[in-house]
Every structure is written in structure tokens, then in C-alpha cells.
Enzyme design. Structure first.
Site, mmCIF file in Angstrom:
data_model
loop_
_atom_site.group_PDB
_atom_site.id
_atom_site.type_symbol
_atom_site.label_atom_id
_atom_site.label_comp_id
_atom_site.label_asym_id
_atom_site.label_seq_id
_atom_site.Cartn_x
_atom_site.Cartn_y
_atom_site.Cartn_z
ATOM 1 N N HIS A 74 0.875 -1.200 -0.112
ATOM 2 C CA HIS A 74 0.099 -0.078 -0.013
ATOM 3 C C HIS A 74 0.859 1.194 0.179
ATOM 4 C CE1 HIS A 74 0.670 -0.569 4.323
ATOM 5 N NE2 HIS A 74 0.594 0.565 4.555
ATOM 6 N N HIS A 76 1.390 3.822 2.203
ATOM 7 C CA HIS A 76 1.750 4.867 3.348
ATOM 8 C C HIS A 76 3.431 5.008 3.092
ATOM 9 C CE1 HIS A 76 -1.730 3.875 6.106
ATOM 10 N NE2 HIS A 76 -1.781 5.106 5.311
ATOM 11 N N ASP A 163 -0.495 -4.283 6.203
ATOM 12 C CA ASP A 163 -1.341 -3.768 6.921
ATOM 13 C C ASP A 163 -2.791 -3.924 6.936
ATOM 14 O OD1 ASP A 163 1.178 -2.947 8.213
ATOM 15 O OD2 ASP A 163 0.964 -0.662 7.571
ATOM 16 N N ASP A 195 0.782 -8.628 10.344
ATOM 17 C CA ASP A 195 0.795 -7.196 10.870
ATOM 18 C C ASP A 195 0.530 -7.271 12.346
ATOM 19 O OD1 ASP A 195 0.669 -4.629 11.478
ATOM 20 O OD2 ASP A 195 -1.371 -4.238 10.686
ATOM 21 N N HIS A 368 -5.178 -0.841 11.841
ATOM 22 C CA HIS A 368 -4.614 -2.041 12.174
ATOM 23 C C HIS A 368 -5.265 -2.999 12.931
ATOM 24 C CE1 HIS A 368 -0.887 -0.645 10.709
ATOM 25 N NE2 HIS A 368 -1.026 0.525 11.325
ATOM 26 N N HIS A 390 5.991 -6.270 11.526
ATOM 27 C CA HIS A 390 5.462 -4.813 11.460
ATOM 28 C C HIS A 390 5.031 -4.668 13.055
ATOM 29 C CE1 HIS A 390 3.931 -5.075 7.277
ATOM 30 N NE2 HIS A 390 5.059 -5.297 7.291
ATOM 31 N N ASP A 443 20.180 13.064 5.720
ATOM 32 C CA ASP A 443 20.424 14.376 6.378
ATOM 33 C C ASP A 443 20.457 15.456 5.442
ATOM 34 O OD1 ASP A 443 21.059 16.598 8.012
ATOM 35 O OD2 ASP A 443 22.837 15.828 9.031
#
Length: 555
Positions: A74, A76, A163, A195, A368, A390, A443
Site C-alpha cells: 500500500h 503509506h 497492514d 501485521d 490495524h 510490523h 540528512d
């Protein structure tokens, strides 16, 4: 014996175990390697100056000739955010659903990656990659178009849930396809990777529709402006907010670049329906009365530069908060973000706003599965082996306990860590070895150039400051010809610490005198002597350990 039967199936988690974020798993058999997801993690407070945290890709780079594809569950960030950084080094095909690919395409454009082969999958049609055949099961989560995976291998089927939750009344009318998961029950499911994020939470998760009902009540109650912060990728939640705003005759303004981008992509692909004349530009807010407008913004995690944080700090160009305005934070703080979210809420209260968040109102539900749903998934699949993924270590541990309750033998439940090489054969499974699976820090423009040593230096500087010594010596005699000059930054205020600075200067002169007596000419050794002597002295005098930086100039 058949050569295929001798070949071992290996599964290697590169991220997502013992932590929340940077989810990534490698599966390999013979000449073929695939990866599931490539996520990032946002830095914890002690990671000073770090922007993003990525999985360590070195194993894939080392085996790039066998690396065939990346399959995404997915869209995310904790599952796709590391893709641009990986694809800059390894240009392999990427597979995912339509919305996932739409979000990824936008992300790759930001990184000027325009030659990546993005493949939109049809969840009804399996795909074949090397020796693997992959089937898809739609799952309900806090973003549309999520899928679980059934990966057929020569040794059996691997199920990866992605998830998921078992929402029986999802906003888009598409519940998790538990029947498809169950269809593999009698087909030799070798292992289930499930998950674990909510494995601590008892019972069943609440439906997303609960949030919709709460939002409706709050919008009707609001007498002035309404500002709602949520995840920019929570398209279901965004749809609910837009629907409620339209029903209560409010215009919607969008604040936050990521939010605007995701809404545009989701609307274009048909995952978001926005009534005509509902959206207004953020610059047009002053053309409407406060009770005629709702604002949808980023910042639910207290990110320093996000829209909500700038609003709370009175630093936003277009948005102000007045007494009686309603602020709704429709998200749960990700572990590590609790303090920044709390600070934002406090600032909003000080502006005399009405603030609603998960602790006091049902303005958020998790995407979830909780304990009973996790047990249903285990029983539906009935795997030979069970491996929780996860989540932080306690989540993984609780999930193993649930698997025991569900009737799986203890010997077949495996608790692993990032970098563990899980090796399957015809008759057994074992942790064969470990590979490097640390982190890569981003960074600024630097990727991977910051390591633990630099982070420790930053932490030391942030806690005890720096003490700088500059001295010039004669390169032949070792005698002092200039200095020593002492400078302090973040350690003590020099003008009020004259005695300490003079004693430190005397100590350095003594160290240099002793060095000459010992006929030491190595500058590195001289710096070490200054550093160690000064460190002991300053700690005895102040109880602090500043970073000591001796600069010795030979003239």
C-alpha cells in the site's frame, strides 16, 4: 534428489521488526530475489538533524543481478517512502495497485526518477516474477487499495498480510477479503507473516464509520472555523471530512503540500469524490466568514514545519486561530511523536481554541487489526509456521502469544529480528545467519554519510557543548608560540568562568611542557594528551563532559 528440493527458500526482514516503520522484506529462492515494500521511518528525538531513516539496502545491492522486483502492499510512507533512495541505486520494476502507483509516481518525480518501470497490478490477476507467482487479496486499512500477498514458491505458499484490519463496514464498501485468505488454508501455507502493530489491543478494532459520525457531530456543533489535521495519505478520512464539510455548508481549504498532492492524485484516479465548488484556495480564506470554512491540513504528528504546528505557533501566512475556533486532530501520535503533538495541543489551547483529539474524543480509529482479528487471520490461513512482522518487540511478542492461543505449536512460531535470515527447507525452518540490516540516515542532501559516530558527537554537543583549544607551537622545539586560546560553546559562559578558563590554560601549558620533556613530536599524540587531561579536569570541576577539540598549529 530433485535440484529444486535442495534449494532453500530464504526470507529476510530488512526493516519493520522491533520498530514502527521502514517496513521491508526480502524473499529469495535460487536465482530470484523479490522485495516486499520499501518504507522509511521518521527520526526519533535523539537522532539530531536527521530527516529520514531508511533500511540498509546493502544486501540487495550486493545481489543486484538476482534482484527482480519490488511489490508494494500500500501507499503509506512506512512502506513506500524509501523507494526513491533504493531506485537510485537499483532500477528494478515496481508493482502495486493503482492508487499506490499514483502516489509512488509523484514521489519519484520529486527525485527526478523518470525511467522506473511502474506496473499497476489488477488484484484479481496473479503475476509471475521469476520462480514466484504472486496473488493479491484486498485488505481494509487506513488508505485505499491495500493488498495482502500470497506468494507461491517451490516449497509452499507464503502469506504476507500487509497492514490490515477486519472492518465490516468500511467507508469505501470494500472489506478485507478474508475469504481469499481462507482459500489458501488447504493449499500448503508454509508461513504467515502478519501485521503486529495492534497486537497489544484487546477485542476488535472500531470501524472507520465511527470517526465519520463523530466528525458530523463536531462540525454541527462548531460555531466558528474548523481546522482538521490528519495523515495526508488517509484518503478515507479525508473523504469523510470533505463529506461532512459539504453537508454543513462549509468550503474546504487545503494546507500542506503533501496533503494537496495526495488529494489531487486521489481525485484524479477516482478514489476521492469532491463536490463541485467545495474547494477554495488557502489564499481566499478571508473572503468567507469563519463559520463558512473548514481547513484540512497536515501536522497531526507535530512535525516542526507542518501546517498545524505553524498555525499553533502563529507563524502561518494565511491561517490564524481565534477564540472559539475548533481544532480536530484526527490521528494517533506515532511512537516518538507524543511530546511534539502534546506541545502543539497546548499551544492551541492557549489560543483559546476548542481542541479535540483521540484521548478525549473518538476522532480517530486505528487502521490495524487488534487481538481478535489477528486470531481470526491466523485461523483463516492455518499456516505451518507463523512469523509476526510490523511492530516493536513487545508487539511481536504479544502476537506470538496470540498464535499460541489460536492453537499453533510453539515450535512453529518464530520471533525474528531485522537481518535474520529465515531459511525454509522441505522439513524444517531455522535462522541460518544474519546479514547487515541497520539503518541509513538521510540528512539534507546526504544519504548514508551520517553514522552512529556523528550522531553521538551531535548528542554530546547538544548536552554538554564544546570546548575548543587553539595553540601554536614551534615545529622544531615544541615551544608555545601562540595561545593557548580557549573557546567554549554551549558549555560555560566564558566571561563568568574566568577562574576555570585560566586553570584550563595552565593545565594545557603543563601538558605541552611534559610533551616537550618526553620529546613527543606526533601531533595526534599531543592532541590526545590535551583532550584526555582537559576532559578529566573539566569533569572534576563541572561534572560535564563537553566535546573537546584541540587545534594544534605548527609554525
Amino acid at each position: 534428489m530433485d535440484k529444486k528440493r535442495k534449494t532453500k527458500l530464504r526470507v529476510i526482514p530488512l526493516g519493520g521488526l522491533g520498530e514502527i516503520g521502514k517496513n521491508m522484506m526480502v524473499i529469495e529462492y535460487g536465482a530470484d530475489i523479490i522485495a516486499i515494500d520499501a518504507g522509511l521511518m521518521f527520526p526519533e528525538e535523539e537522532m539530531l538533524g536527521i530527516d529520514l531513516v531508511l533500511p540498509n539496502f546493502s544486501y540487495l545491492i550486493k545481489n543486484k543481478r538476482r534482484f527482480k522486483a519490488i511489490i508494494l502492499t500500500h501507499g503509506h510512507e512506512d512502506h513506500v517512502g524509501a523507494l526513491p533512495y533504493l531506485l537510485k541505486q537499483l532500477n528494478v520494476p515496481v508493482y502495486g495497485t493503482k492508487l499506490t502507483m499514483g502516489l509512488v509516481e509523484s514521489k519519484l518525480e520529486e527525485h527526478n526518477l523518470d525511467n522506473v518501470k511502474l506496473n499497476v497490478i489488477n488484484p484479481l490477476k496473479p503475476i509471475k516474477i521469476g520462480v514466484f507467482t504472486i496473488e493479491f487479496m484486498r485488505v481494509c486499512h487506513s488508505i485505499p487499495d491495500g493488498v495482502g500477498l500470497a506468494i507461491r514458491t517451490p516449497l509452499g505458499i507464503l502469506i504476507h498480510t500487509g497492514d490490515f484490519k477486519l472492518d465490516q463496514t468500511p467507508v469505501d464498501g470494500k472489506p478485507t477479503e478474508l475469504n481469499k485468505f481462507s482459500s489458501f488454508k488447504e493449499k500448503n501455507v508454509l508461513a504467515l507473516f502478519s501485521d503486529s502493530t495492534n497486537a497489544e489491543t484487546q477485542g476488535y478494532s472500531h470501524s472507520e464509520r465511527v470517526v465519520g459520525e463523530t466528525l458530523k457531530k463536531l462540525f454541527k456543533k462548531a460555531r466558528k472555523r474548523v481546522i482538521v489535521a490528519c495523515f495526508a495519505s488517509h484518503i478515507h478520512r479525508i473523504q469523510e471530512i470533505i463529506d461532512v464539510a459539504h453537508q454543513t455548508r462549509r468550503k474546504i481549504a487545503i494546507a500542506g503540500r503533501t496533503m494537496s498532492t495526495n488529494i489531487e492524485i486521489s481525485q484524479r484516479l477516482g478514489y476521492l469524490k469532491i463536490p463541485a465548488d467545495t474547494l477554495i484556495d488557502i489564499s481566499e480564506l478571508n473572503k468567507f466568514k469563519r463559520e463558512e470554512v473548514a481547513i484540512l491540513c497536515t501536522g497531526s504528528q507535530g512535525e516542526p514545519l507542518s501546517a498545524l504546528v505553524r498555525i499553533a505557533s502563529r507563524e502561518h501566512k494565511h491561517i490564524d486561530v481565534q477564540p472559539g475556533d475548533m481544532i480536530i486532530i484526527s490521528a494517533r501520535p506515532v511512537p516518538g511523536n507524543e511530546k511534539s503533538v502534546a506541545r502543539t495541543i497546548d499551544r492551541l489551547y492557549k489560543l483559546k481554541a476548542e481542541v479535540y483529539y483521540e484521548a478525549i474524543s473518538p476522532v480517530h480509529v486505528s487502521g490495524h487489526a487488534t487481538q481478535e482479528e489477528l486470531k481470526i487471520m491466523i485461523n483463516s490461513v492455518n499456516p505451518k509456521y507463523f512469523i509476526p512482522i510490523h511492530g516493536e518487540y513487545r508487539h511481536l511478542k504479544h502476537h506470538t502469544d496470540l498464535a499460541l492461543e489460536a492453537g499453533l505449536p510453539k515450535r512453529n512460531i518464530i520471533l525474528v529480528s531485522n537481518g535474520d535470515v529465515i531459511e525454509f527447507t522441505d522439513s524444517k525452518v531455522r535462522i541460518a545467519c544474519r546479514i547487515p540490516a541497520g539503518v541509513i540516515y538521510v540528512d539534507g542532501l546526504g544519504v548514508g554519510d551520517i553514522g552512529n559516530v556523528v550522531l553521538r558527537d551531535r548528542q554530546q554537543l547538544s548536552t554538554d557543548g564544546a570546548f575548543i583549544v587553539i595553540v601554536g607551537i614551534n615545529e622544531n622545539t615544541g615551544e608555545i608560540v601562540a595561545g593557548p586560546d580557549l573557546t567554549s560553546r554551549g558549555f560555560v559562559y566564558v566571561k563568568e568562568s574566568t577562574k576555570l578558563m585560566n586553570e584550563a590554560k595552565d593545565l594545557i601549558e603543563k601538558v605541552l611542557s611534559d610533551t616537550r620533556a618526553k620529546e613527543i613530536t606526533d601531533i595526534s599524540a599531543l592532541k590526545n594528551d590535551i583532550r584526555s587531561s582537559l576532559s578529566r579536569f573539566l569533569y572534576e570541576q563541572t561534572g560535564r563532559r563537553p566535546m573537546i577539540m584541540p587545534i594544534v598549529i605548527e609554525v
